[in-house]
Scaffold this motif. Structure first.
Motif: not given
Length: 392
Positions: A259-266, A214-227, A253-255
Protein backbone atom coordinates in the motif's frame (compact mmCIF):
# COMPACT_ATOMS: atom_id res chain seq x y z
CA UNK A 1 -4.56 -3.76 -18.04
CA UNK A 2 -1.34 -4.08 -20.04
CA UNK A 3 -0.18 -7.57 -20.96
CA UNK A 4 3.44 -8.57 -20.49
CA UNK A 5 4.30 -11.79 -22.27
CA UNK A 6 7.06 -14.28 -21.54
CA UNK A 7 9.37 -12.69 -24.12
CA UNK A 8 9.31 -9.35 -22.33
CA UNK A 9 9.72 -10.93 -18.91
CA UNK A 10 12.82 -12.71 -20.20
CA UNK A 11 14.12 -9.44 -21.67
CA UNK A 12 13.70 -7.72 -18.32
CA UNK A 13 15.50 -10.60 -16.60
CA UNK A 14 18.41 -10.41 -19.05
CA UNK A 15 18.88 -6.65 -18.64
CA UNK A 16 18.10 -6.15 -14.96
CA UNK A 17 20.17 -9.16 -13.87
CA UNK A 18 23.12 -8.19 -16.08
CA UNK A 19 23.08 -11.46 -17.98
CA UNK A 20 22.94 -10.03 -21.49
CA UNK A 21 26.49 -9.35 -22.67
CA UNK A 22 25.95 -5.61 -23.09
CA UNK A 23 24.77 -5.23 -19.48
CA UNK A 24 27.67 -6.97 -17.73
CA UNK A 25 29.61 -4.99 -15.16
CA UNK A 26 33.00 -5.29 -13.49
CA UNK A 27 31.74 -3.37 -10.45
CA UNK A 28 31.07 -6.14 -7.93
CA UNK A 29 28.85 -4.07 -5.65
CA UNK A 30 26.82 -2.87 -8.64
CA UNK A 31 26.18 -6.47 -9.67
CA UNK A 32 24.86 -7.19 -6.17
CA UNK A 33 22.61 -4.11 -6.33
CA UNK A 34 21.19 -5.30 -9.65
CA UNK A 35 19.93 -8.46 -7.93
CA UNK A 36 19.02 -6.76 -4.61
CA UNK A 37 21.26 -9.30 -2.87
CA UNK A 38 23.49 -12.27 -3.73
CA UNK A 39 22.61 -15.69 -2.29
CA UNK A 40 25.42 -16.75 0.05
CA UNK A 41 24.31 -20.00 1.70
CA UNK A 42 27.00 -21.60 -0.45
CA UNK A 43 30.03 -19.26 -0.34
CA UNK A 44 31.05 -20.14 -3.90
CA UNK A 45 27.71 -18.89 -5.24
CA UNK A 46 28.59 -15.27 -4.47
CA UNK A 47 31.78 -15.46 -6.53
CA UNK A 48 30.34 -17.46 -9.41
CA UNK A 49 27.25 -15.23 -9.63
CA UNK A 50 29.54 -12.22 -10.05
CA UNK A 51 31.71 -14.07 -12.57
CA UNK A 52 28.71 -14.86 -14.78
CA UNK A 53 27.77 -11.15 -14.93
CA UNK A 54 31.19 -9.54 -15.42
CA UNK A 55 33.83 -9.38 -18.13
CA UNK A 56 37.12 -9.00 -16.28
CA UNK A 57 36.31 -9.25 -12.56
CA UNK A 58 38.10 -12.02 -10.64
CA UNK A 59 37.58 -13.72 -7.28
CA UNK A 60 40.12 -11.26 -5.87
CA UNK A 61 37.82 -8.39 -6.88
CA UNK A 62 34.93 -9.96 -4.95
CA UNK A 63 37.17 -10.35 -1.89
CA UNK A 64 38.25 -6.73 -2.27
CA UNK A 65 34.63 -5.54 -2.21
CA UNK A 66 33.79 -7.78 0.77
CA UNK A 67 36.80 -7.46 3.03
CA UNK A 68 38.82 -4.37 2.03
CA UNK A 69 36.49 -1.79 0.48
CA UNK A 70 33.64 -3.30 2.51
CA UNK A 71 30.97 -2.17 0.07
CA UNK A 72 29.29 -5.54 0.64
CA UNK A 73 28.30 -7.31 3.85
CA UNK A 74 27.20 -10.88 4.63
CA UNK A 75 24.03 -11.27 6.71
CA UNK A 76 21.00 -13.48 7.39
CA UNK A 77 17.86 -11.94 5.94
CA UNK A 78 14.89 -13.17 3.87
CA UNK A 79 13.68 -16.67 4.82
CA UNK A 80 16.60 -16.93 7.30
CA UNK A 81 18.88 -17.28 4.29
CA UNK A 82 22.44 -15.98 4.05
CA UNK A 83 22.97 -13.13 1.60
CA UNK A 84 25.76 -10.78 0.56
CA UNK A 85 24.24 -7.31 0.31
CA UNK A 86 25.34 -3.76 -0.54
CA UNK A 87 26.05 -1.91 2.72
CA UNK A 88 23.46 0.77 1.93
CA UNK A 89 20.77 -1.92 1.93
CA UNK A 90 21.71 -3.26 5.37
CA UNK A 91 19.31 -0.94 7.31
CA UNK A 92 16.45 -2.07 5.06
CA UNK A 93 17.15 -5.76 5.59
CA UNK A 94 17.86 -5.27 9.28
CA UNK A 95 14.50 -3.66 9.98
CA UNK A 96 12.42 -5.72 7.54
CA UNK A 97 13.89 -9.17 8.22
CA UNK A 98 16.85 -9.52 10.59
CA UNK A 99 15.38 -7.90 13.70
CA UNK A 100 12.58 -10.47 13.73
CA UNK A 101 15.13 -13.25 13.19
CA UNK A 102 17.19 -12.04 16.15
CA UNK A 103 14.12 -12.06 18.38
CA UNK A 104 13.20 -15.58 17.28
CA UNK A 105 16.74 -16.90 17.68
CA UNK A 106 17.11 -15.47 21.18
CA UNK A 107 13.74 -16.86 22.25
CA UNK A 108 14.49 -20.34 20.89
CA UNK A 109 18.01 -20.56 22.27
CA UNK A 110 16.84 -19.17 25.60
CA UNK A 111 14.26 -21.93 25.84
CA UNK A 112 16.93 -24.60 25.33
CA UNK A 113 19.13 -23.03 28.00
CA UNK A 114 16.21 -22.79 30.42
CA UNK A 115 15.25 -26.43 29.84
CA UNK A 116 18.85 -27.50 30.48
CA UNK A 117 18.80 -25.78 33.86
CA UNK A 118 22.37 -24.49 33.52
CA UNK A 119 21.60 -20.87 34.42
CA UNK A 120 20.45 -19.39 37.72
CA UNK A 121 18.04 -16.51 37.37
CA UNK A 122 16.42 -15.02 34.30
CA UNK A 123 17.80 -16.67 31.15
CA UNK A 124 17.19 -13.72 28.82
CA UNK A 125 19.02 -11.35 31.16
CA UNK A 126 21.90 -13.83 31.33
CA UNK A 127 21.98 -14.18 27.55
CA UNK A 128 22.01 -10.39 27.09
CA UNK A 129 25.02 -10.17 29.40
CA UNK A 130 26.88 -12.88 27.45
CA UNK A 131 26.08 -11.15 24.17
CA UNK A 132 27.38 -7.82 25.47
CA UNK A 133 30.59 -9.45 26.74
CA UNK A 134 31.08 -11.17 23.39
CA UNK A 135 30.60 -7.96 21.44
CA UNK A 136 33.07 -6.16 23.72
CA UNK A 137 35.61 -8.95 23.28
CA UNK A 138 35.25 -8.73 19.52
CA UNK A 139 35.68 -4.96 19.58
CA UNK A 140 38.90 -5.48 21.52
CA UNK A 141 40.24 -8.11 19.11
CA UNK A 142 38.98 -6.55 15.88
CA UNK A 143 38.33 -9.99 14.36
CA UNK A 144 38.17 -13.46 15.85
CA UNK A 145 36.88 -16.99 15.48
CA UNK A 146 34.27 -18.47 17.75
CA UNK A 147 36.96 -20.55 19.47
CA UNK A 148 39.01 -17.43 20.22
CA UNK A 149 36.00 -15.60 21.60
CA UNK A 150 35.05 -18.51 23.84
CA UNK A 151 38.44 -18.11 25.54
CA UNK A 152 37.71 -14.44 26.20
CA UNK A 153 34.14 -15.03 27.36
CA UNK A 154 34.00 -18.20 29.52
CA UNK A 155 30.20 -18.29 29.56
CA UNK A 156 30.26 -18.99 25.81
CA UNK A 157 31.50 -22.45 26.77
CA UNK A 158 28.26 -23.20 28.64
CA UNK A 159 27.13 -26.68 27.55
CA UNK A 160 23.53 -27.40 26.56
CA UNK A 161 21.98 -30.64 25.34
CA UNK A 162 18.99 -29.72 23.18
CA UNK A 163 17.49 -33.23 23.16
CA UNK A 164 18.76 -35.14 26.22
CA UNK A 165 16.26 -37.96 25.69
CA UNK A 166 17.70 -38.76 22.25
CA UNK A 167 20.69 -41.08 21.89
CA UNK A 168 22.13 -39.04 19.03
CA UNK A 169 22.07 -35.73 20.92
CA UNK A 170 25.21 -34.44 22.62
CA UNK A 171 25.89 -31.35 24.72
CA UNK A 172 27.20 -28.39 22.75
CA UNK A 173 28.43 -25.03 23.86
CA UNK A 174 26.42 -21.89 23.12
CA UNK A 175 29.13 -20.02 21.20
CA UNK A 176 27.49 -20.38 17.79
CA UNK A 177 24.07 -19.53 19.19
CA UNK A 178 25.32 -16.25 20.62
CA UNK A 179 27.27 -15.33 17.50
CA UNK A 180 24.34 -16.06 15.19
CA UNK A 181 22.02 -13.99 17.38
CA UNK A 182 24.46 -11.08 17.48
CA UNK A 183 24.78 -11.34 13.71
CA UNK A 184 21.01 -11.27 13.22
CA UNK A 185 20.84 -8.27 15.54
CA UNK A 186 23.35 -6.41 13.39
CA UNK A 187 26.03 -6.12 16.08
CA UNK A 188 28.61 -8.40 14.48
CA UNK A 189 29.43 -9.54 10.93
CA UNK A 190 30.86 -12.63 9.27
CA UNK A 191 34.27 -11.53 8.04
CA UNK A 192 37.01 -13.11 5.96
CA UNK A 193 36.90 -16.95 5.93
CA UNK A 194 39.67 -19.18 7.16
CA UNK A 195 40.54 -20.46 3.71
CA UNK A 196 39.76 -19.65 0.09
CA UNK A 197 36.62 -18.24 -1.48
CA UNK A 198 34.72 -21.53 -1.20
CA UNK A 199 35.22 -21.77 2.58
CA UNK A 200 32.38 -21.22 5.06
CA UNK A 201 34.60 -21.13 8.18
CA UNK A 202 34.32 -17.42 8.88
CA UNK A 203 35.97 -15.13 11.35
CA UNK A 204 33.72 -12.56 13.01
CA UNK A 205 34.11 -8.79 13.19
CA UNK A 206 32.13 -6.07 14.99
CA UNK A 207 29.61 -4.23 12.82
CA UNK A 208 31.62 -1.10 13.50
CA UNK A 209 34.25 -2.47 11.11
CA UNK A 210 31.78 -2.00 8.24
CA UNK A 211 29.49 0.71 9.65
CA UNK A 212 31.29 2.84 12.26
CA UNK A 213 28.04 4.04 13.83
CA UNK A 214 26.32 0.68 13.61
CA UNK A 215 23.24 -0.13 11.53
CA UNK A 216 21.00 2.95 11.22
CA UNK A 217 17.51 2.40 12.62
CA UNK A 218 14.63 2.37 10.18
CA UNK A 219 10.84 1.97 10.66
CA UNK A 220 9.79 -1.54 9.71
CA UNK A 221 6.97 -0.33 7.43
CA UNK A 222 9.35 1.87 5.46
CA UNK A 223 11.94 -0.92 5.26
CA UNK A 224 9.45 -3.48 3.96
CA UNK A 225 8.12 -1.14 1.31
CA UNK A 226 11.64 -0.28 0.16
CA UNK A 227 12.68 -3.93 -0.05
CA UNK A 228 9.65 -4.79 -2.17
CA UNK A 229 10.31 -1.73 -4.36
CA UNK A 230 13.85 -2.89 -5.06
CA UNK A 231 12.70 -6.47 -5.65
CA UNK A 232 10.03 -5.38 -8.14
CA UNK A 233 12.57 -3.28 -10.04
CA UNK A 234 14.86 -6.30 -10.37
CA UNK A 235 12.33 -9.14 -10.60
CA UNK A 236 9.02 -7.57 -11.61
CA UNK A 237 6.48 -8.00 -12.96
CA UNK A 238 5.45 -10.84 -10.70
CA UNK A 239 2.40 -12.10 -8.79
CA UNK A 240 2.07 -11.22 -5.13
CA UNK A 241 2.71 -14.86 -4.23
CA UNK A 242 6.26 -14.52 -5.56
CA UNK A 243 6.85 -11.50 -3.31
CA UNK A 244 5.47 -13.41 -0.32
CA UNK A 245 7.73 -16.39 -1.05
CA UNK A 246 10.91 -14.36 -1.66
CA UNK A 247 10.53 -12.18 1.44
CA UNK A 248 9.29 -14.97 3.70
CA UNK A 249 6.65 -12.64 5.16
CA UNK A 250 2.98 -13.35 5.72
CA UNK A 251 0.52 -12.37 3.00
CA UNK A 252 -0.97 -9.69 5.23
CA UNK A 253 2.45 -8.17 5.83
CA UNK A 254 3.16 -8.10 2.11
CA UNK A 255 -0.22 -6.52 1.29
CA UNK A 256 0.34 -3.83 3.91
CA UNK A 257 3.77 -2.97 2.53
CA UNK A 258 2.39 -2.79 -1.01
CA UNK A 259 0.00 0.00 0.00
CA UNK A 260 3.01 2.32 0.37
CA UNK A 261 4.08 1.79 -3.25
CA UNK A 262 2.78 3.20 -6.52
CA UNK A 263 2.01 0.05 -8.51
CA UNK A 264 0.17 -1.09 -11.61
CA UNK A 265 -1.37 -4.46 -12.31
CA UNK A 266 -0.42 -6.29 -15.50
CA UNK A 267 -1.62 -9.45 -17.17
CA UNK A 268 0.95 -12.28 -17.08
CA UNK A 269 -0.53 -14.82 -19.45
CA UNK A 270 -3.80 -15.03 -17.56
CA UNK A 271 -2.59 -14.22 -14.06
CA UNK A 272 -2.16 -10.84 -12.37
CA UNK A 273 1.29 -9.44 -11.82
CA UNK A 274 2.54 -6.31 -10.07
CA UNK A 275 4.91 -3.71 -11.48
CA UNK A 276 6.19 -0.35 -10.28
CA UNK A 277 4.13 2.38 -11.91
CA UNK A 278 7.23 4.20 -13.14
CA UNK A 279 8.59 1.01 -14.71
CA UNK A 280 5.69 0.08 -16.96
CA UNK A 281 7.20 0.97 -20.32
CA UNK A 282 7.90 -1.99 -22.67
CA UNK A 283 11.41 -3.43 -22.58
CA UNK A 284 12.99 -4.58 -25.83
CA UNK A 285 14.85 -7.87 -25.97
CA UNK A 286 18.66 -7.63 -26.00
CA UNK A 287 20.91 -9.59 -28.33
CA UNK A 288 20.75 -13.37 -27.72
CA UNK A 289 22.83 -14.39 -24.73
CA UNK A 290 24.05 -17.43 -22.83
CA UNK A 291 25.08 -17.88 -19.20
CA UNK A 292 26.22 -20.55 -16.78
CA UNK A 293 24.76 -19.69 -13.38
CA UNK A 294 25.86 -21.43 -10.17
CA UNK A 295 23.80 -23.37 -7.68
CA UNK A 296 21.51 -21.09 -5.66
CA UNK A 297 22.09 -18.14 -7.99
CA UNK A 298 19.64 -15.31 -7.19
CA UNK A 299 18.10 -15.32 -10.67
CA UNK A 300 16.58 -18.84 -10.71
CA UNK A 301 15.90 -18.50 -6.95
CA UNK A 302 14.13 -15.16 -7.42
CA UNK A 303 10.61 -16.42 -8.11
CA UNK A 304 8.39 -19.16 -6.75
CA UNK A 305 6.44 -19.49 -10.02
CA UNK A 306 9.17 -20.51 -12.49
CA UNK A 307 7.48 -22.11 -15.49
CA UNK A 308 8.16 -19.11 -17.74
CA UNK A 309 11.93 -19.63 -17.55
CA UNK A 310 12.32 -23.18 -16.20
CA UNK A 311 9.88 -25.17 -18.30
CA UNK A 312 9.82 -28.89 -17.43
CA UNK A 313 13.43 -29.06 -16.20
CA UNK A 314 12.85 -28.79 -12.44
CA UNK A 315 13.29 -32.53 -11.62
CA UNK A 316 16.83 -32.55 -13.03
CA UNK A 317 17.95 -29.18 -11.71
CA UNK A 318 16.35 -28.77 -8.26
CA UNK A 319 16.73 -30.88 -5.14
CA UNK A 320 13.75 -32.03 -3.06
CA UNK A 321 13.92 -28.92 -0.86
CA UNK A 322 13.66 -26.48 -3.75
CA UNK A 323 17.35 -25.60 -4.06
CA UNK A 324 18.52 -25.04 -7.63
CA UNK A 325 21.75 -26.53 -8.92
CA UNK A 326 24.06 -25.11 -11.63
CA UNK A 327 22.01 -24.05 -14.66
CA UNK A 328 22.61 -23.17 -18.30
CA UNK A 329 20.63 -20.26 -19.71
CA UNK A 330 19.90 -19.38 -23.31
CA UNK A 331 18.10 -16.14 -24.13
CA UNK A 332 16.09 -15.94 -20.92
CA UNK A 333 15.28 -19.55 -20.16
CA UNK A 334 16.99 -22.52 -18.54
CA UNK A 335 18.03 -25.11 -21.13
CA UNK A 336 20.43 -27.38 -19.22
CA UNK A 337 22.78 -27.88 -16.31
CA UNK A 338 26.51 -28.00 -15.69
CA UNK A 339 29.03 -29.18 -13.12
CA UNK A 340 32.72 -29.07 -12.26
CA UNK A 341 34.50 -32.42 -12.14
CA UNK A 342 37.29 -33.25 -9.74
CA UNK A 343 39.90 -32.52 -12.39
CA UNK A 344 38.40 -29.05 -12.87
CA UNK A 345 36.73 -29.74 -16.22
CA UNK A 346 33.41 -27.95 -16.73
CA UNK A 347 30.90 -30.39 -18.17
CA UNK A 348 27.30 -29.73 -19.14
CA UNK A 349 24.19 -31.29 -20.60
CA UNK A 350 21.58 -29.50 -22.67
CA UNK A 351 18.04 -30.60 -21.90
CA UNK A 352 16.63 -29.26 -25.16
CA UNK A 353 17.89 -28.51 -28.65
CA UNK A 354 19.02 -24.88 -28.85
CA UNK A 355 20.86 -24.94 -32.18
CA UNK A 356 24.47 -24.55 -33.22
CA UNK A 357 24.81 -20.80 -32.57
CA UNK A 358 23.47 -21.09 -29.02
CA UNK A 359 25.67 -24.12 -28.32
CA UNK A 360 28.74 -22.18 -29.45
CA UNK A 361 27.90 -19.33 -27.05
CA UNK A 362 27.32 -21.82 -24.25
CA UNK A 363 30.75 -23.34 -24.93
CA UNK A 364 32.27 -19.87 -24.59
CA UNK A 365 30.56 -19.38 -21.24
CA UNK A 366 31.75 -22.79 -20.05
CA UNK A 367 35.33 -21.77 -20.86
CA UNK A 368 34.83 -18.49 -18.96
CA UNK A 369 33.54 -20.42 -15.97
CA UNK A 370 36.55 -22.74 -16.03
CA UNK A 371 38.85 -19.71 -16.07
CA UNK A 372 37.02 -18.24 -13.09
CA UNK A 373 37.52 -21.40 -11.04
CA UNK A 374 41.19 -21.68 -11.94
CA UNK A 375 42.70 -24.28 -9.59
CA UNK A 376 39.75 -24.11 -7.18
CA UNK A 377 37.44 -27.11 -6.86
CA UNK A 378 33.95 -26.65 -5.42
CA UNK A 379 31.05 -29.00 -4.80
CA UNK A 380 27.63 -27.31 -4.43
CA UNK A 381 26.31 -27.51 -0.89
CA UNK A 382 23.01 -28.92 -2.15
CA UNK A 383 23.51 -31.62 -4.78
CA UNK A 384 20.93 -31.93 -7.54
CA UNK A 385 20.22 -34.94 -9.81
CA UNK A 386 21.87 -33.65 -12.99
CA UNK A 387 24.89 -32.20 -11.15
CA UNK A 388 25.46 -35.60 -9.51
CA UNK A 389 25.18 -37.41 -12.84
CA UNK A 390 27.66 -35.10 -14.54
CA UNK A 391 30.26 -35.60 -11.82
CA UNK A 392 29.77 -39.36 -11.35
Amino acid sequence: MRSIDVTERRARLAIRHRLAAATRSDDVAEIARSLVALHATDPATVFLSVGARSNTATPADVELALYTDRTLLRMLAMRRTMFVVPVELVPVLQASCADALAHKQRRNYGRYIEMAGVVDGDVQTWLAEVEAETHDALLARGAATGAQLSKDVPRLRTQVNTAPDKAYSKPTNITTWVLVTLGCEGRIVRGRPNGGWTSSQYTWAPIESWLPDGVPAMPIEQARAELIRQWLHAFGPAPITDIKWWTGWGLGEVRKALTDLDLVEVDLNGSTGLLLADDAEPVAAPQPWAALLPALDPTPMGWQSRDWYLGAHAPALFDRNGNVGPTIWWDGRIVGGWAQRKDGEIVYRLLEDVGADATAMIETEAARTADWFGDVRAIPRFRTPLERELTA
